[in-house]
Design a protein around this motif. Structure first.
Motif, short mmCIF file in Angstrom:
data_model
loop_
_atom_site.label_atom_id
_atom_site.label_comp_id
_atom_site.label_asym_id
_atom_site.label_seq_id
_atom_site.Cartn_x
_atom_site.Cartn_y
_atom_site.Cartn_z
N ALA A 1 43.34 13.65 14.20
CA ALA A 1 42.65 14.46 15.21
C ALA A 1 42.51 15.90 14.75
N LEU A 2 43.55 16.46 14.14
CA LEU A 2 43.50 17.84 13.66
C LEU A 2 42.50 18.01 12.53
N ILE B 1 39.12 18.12 14.14
CA ILE B 1 38.87 19.42 14.77
C ILE B 1 38.56 20.45 13.68
N ARG C 1 35.01 19.79 12.23
CA ARG C 1 33.96 20.20 13.17
C ARG C 1 33.89 21.72 13.27
N SER C 2 35.04 22.39 13.24
CA SER C 2 35.05 23.85 13.35
C SER C 2 34.34 24.48 12.16
N ASP D 1 30.55 23.68 12.41
CA ASP D 1 29.89 24.46 13.46
C ASP D 1 29.63 25.89 13.01
N ARG E 1 37.28 29.03 16.53
CA ARG E 1 36.77 27.75 17.04
C ARG E 1 37.89 26.71 17.10
N ARG E 2 38.71 26.66 16.07
CA ARG E 2 39.82 25.71 16.06
C ARG E 2 40.78 26.00 17.21
N ALA F 1 39.24 24.81 20.45
CA ALA F 1 39.27 23.35 20.54
C ALA F 1 40.69 22.85 20.83
N LEU F 2 41.66 23.43 20.15
CA LEU F 2 43.06 23.03 20.38
C LEU F 2 43.51 23.42 21.78
N VAL G 1 42.33 20.79 24.13
CA VAL G 1 43.12 19.55 24.02
C VAL G 1 44.48 19.73 24.71
#
Length: 163
Positions: free
Chosen positions: A21-22, A25, A28-29, A32, A113-114, A117-118, A121
């Motif tokens: 999952a990390l 993320i 994607r970060s 993006d 961004r990370r 996102a975190l 979550v």
């Protein structure tokens, strides 16, 4: 003893799932912020952000790639104006790579961004977080050799001039 082995195996499986999952993320970060920067290239930028000026061989070793692969990757980052070569004044034969201002900005944007996102979550799973989770994850990161984020920039200006 069997219970400890079972708990350990369960922890490893949970960490594997969390690491997938990390990585998602993180990928994607980066995509993006700049779809032309690959995850391995971003990792090279983070090495420079966390450790300061480095030789290509040191970056390649840190990333676990062949020196020639590290050289090609760094050449691409130079063309993207994210890093630059810096000759050491005391020994002109030594060339180190340093983040440019744009490279530092990219790392900062990806980290924001990370973090967002975190945060999302963690908020979505707040009811299952135990107070011991954060210290356990910090200990895990430290045991894995991670450099705390607040230590990344200490003493390493964006222009590569060593303080």
């Amino acid at each position: 003893m069997a219970r400890a082995v079972e708990a350990s195996a369960d922890a490893v499986e949970a960490l594997l799932a969390a690491s997938r999952a990390l990585v998602g993320i993180a990928a994607r970060s980066v995509a993006d912020v700049d779809p032309d920067v690959t995850l391995p290239q971003y990792r090279a930028l983070v090495v420079l952000a966390s450790r300061g000026p480095q030789k290509v061989a040191d970056i390649a070793a840190e990333l676990g790639v062949a020196p020639s692969t590290g050289t090609r990757m760094c050449d691409r980052l130079i063309r993207k104006d994210l890093i630059r070569r810096h000759r050491v004044e005391t020994d002109r034969r030594v060339v180190r790579l340093v983040l440019t201002t744009e490279g530092r900005r990219l790392v900062d944007r990806v980290m924001r961004r990370r973090r967002a996102a975190l945060s999302a979550v963690v908020a979505a799973t707040a009811e299952v977080w135990h107070p011991a989770v954060a210290p356990a994850l910090r200990a895990f990161a430290e045991a894995a050799g991670d450099v705390p984020e607040q230590d990344w920039w200490l003493g390493w200006p964006a222009d590569g001039e060593v303080a």
